[in-house]
Design an enzyme around this catalytic site. Sequence first.
Site, PDB file in Angstrom:
ATOM      1  CG  ASP A  56     -23.836 -15.000  -6.675  1.00 43.00           C
ATOM      2  OD1 ASP A  56     -25.005 -15.240  -7.038  1.00 43.00           O
ATOM      3  OD2 ASP A  56     -23.388 -15.369  -5.569  1.00 43.00           O
ATOM      4  NE  ARG A 116     -27.636 -22.253  -7.807  1.00 42.29           N
ATOM      5  CZ  ARG A 116     -27.335 -21.459  -6.793  1.00 42.29           C
ATOM      6  NH1 ARG A 116     -26.089 -21.131  -6.538  1.00 42.29           N
ATOM      7  NH2 ARG A 116     -28.286 -21.000  -6.023  1.00 42.29           N
ATOM      8  CG  ASP A 119     -18.711 -18.948  -3.273  1.00 48.19           C
ATOM      9  OD1 ASP A 119     -19.319 -17.875  -3.195  1.00 48.19           O
ATOM     10  OD2 ASP A 119     -19.148 -19.933  -3.877  1.00 48.19           O
ATOM     11  CG  ASP A 120     -18.937 -13.029  -1.797  1.00 43.53           C
ATOM     12  OD1 ASP A 120     -18.039 -12.220  -2.080  1.00 43.53           O
ATOM     13  OD2 ASP A 120     -20.125 -12.694  -1.643  1.00 43.53           O
ATOM     14  CE  LYS A 138     -21.479 -19.537  -6.579  1.00 40.26           C
ATOM     15  NZ  LYS A 138     -21.553 -20.108  -5.210  1.00 40.26           N
ATOM     16  CG  ASP A 196     -27.851 -19.656  -2.684  1.00 43.40           C
ATOM     17  OD1 ASP A 196     -27.785 -19.621  -3.921  1.00 43.40           O
ATOM     18  OD2 ASP A 196     -27.292 -18.818  -1.950  1.00 43.40           O
TER      19      ASP A 196
END
Length: 453
Positions: free
Chosen positions: A118, A174, A41-42, A116, A178
């Site tokens: 965002d 999504r 992830d990030d 992914k 979150d």
Amino acid sequence: MGWDNWNAFGCSVSEDLLTGTAQRMSDIGLKDAGYNYVILDDCWSAGRYENDTLKPDFTKFPNGMAHVADAVHNLGMKYGMYSSAGLYTCGQYAASLGKEETDANTFAEWGVDYLKYDNCYNNGQSGVPLLSFNRYNAMSMALNKTGRPILYSMCQWGEDGPWNWAMTIANSWRMSGDITDTFNRPDDRCPCTDQEGLDCKLPGYHCSMMNILNKVAYFLNKGQPGAWNDLDMLEVGNGGMTDEEYKTHFTMWAAVKSPLIIGTDVRYLNASAYSIYMNPAIIALNQDPLGTPVQRRWRYYVDKDQYGEGEISLFVGPLYADNQVVILLNAGNSDRMMNATLADVFVDSGGAKSPGAALTYDLFDLWGNRMDNATAASILSANASVHASNYNQAWLNTTQTSFADALAANNSVVLGKQVGTVQPNGMISAMVPRHGVMAYRLRPQRTSSKDEL
């Protein structure tokens, strides 16, 4: 299906975490069970090189990203990474808005299999569907142009109703803010609920499991093979919910065909969480060849708890070979007897008068063969790689047999535990635990050789 570091680690990422997790997933059978993606992830970058390509943080990843990808691939798994359709990522690192082709080529060169993508710092390019579509389509086209198959996971939080347009450019989207590790606790940081989620101006974060499920219930039909509503990562094992609540969480994510992305530290997974993640009868719902999400048939409010009114609901949906899944969900504050009739199950085709309601069904409890904690603990404590053949009643080894083939063969591992039959126009009744589910597979009884699978 796979693992992402964010829920358990946030920005605390490293090469050792990624490669160690991938090895552990292989050792304890998660890879064999179908969890094939290892997703970073990030917070992994250190900006850009002079030629404008993304630069890894070599303190965290001393051998670079291609090395991590190779390590994951050598285990027979796939590697995922993260960026944002904005000026910065959510952690304020370099992102990809306006640099889509450059970054897509970099990801392809590194051997990335999953992106992914965002929604932070998007420079106001949202608010109407076409703005969001164009912004996310830029990366979709760039990924396709690389020639490398890269699964495209839009993390757009449900802004501008991606369930209405994202299926033409992405593999998942999504649909909410979150998730957090709670069952039904409201939180002002996740302000939109239920129908408000259809046009939510501030998706937020710290959204409970039931908040997300109740939002997606209105547009579950938008999911389709190759393009799915993403309800966010799984919290099973992080400690904020009870075992029953985690079973509900995992069951519903599987049944609505959300990606099943583990969000806990699998290196220290406990036995009960492991037995949830490994349940093949539930995973089979997620991997069913029809790819049809369940639909909510009814919902009623019941006793209140500290967070407000509770609720009960029925979710049903078609499965391969004329099977059906039936899920009785009790989000109320006490155990209760619940019922579902075949008329409920087949309401779309005529209810009690439908051909489906006139059949007799074998009834399988999808949690009836859950791995016991002693077996789970034995596997987790093993010092060598675990092979599914040694635990052939515990999970399905997808490296040897696909879920489609197992279902076609009526493999009991994926069917669950047979607990009875349902007669024509009959009823399923069950005591459903507080915050729990009873999940069943209905398989029509065959009366002649022509009906054999």
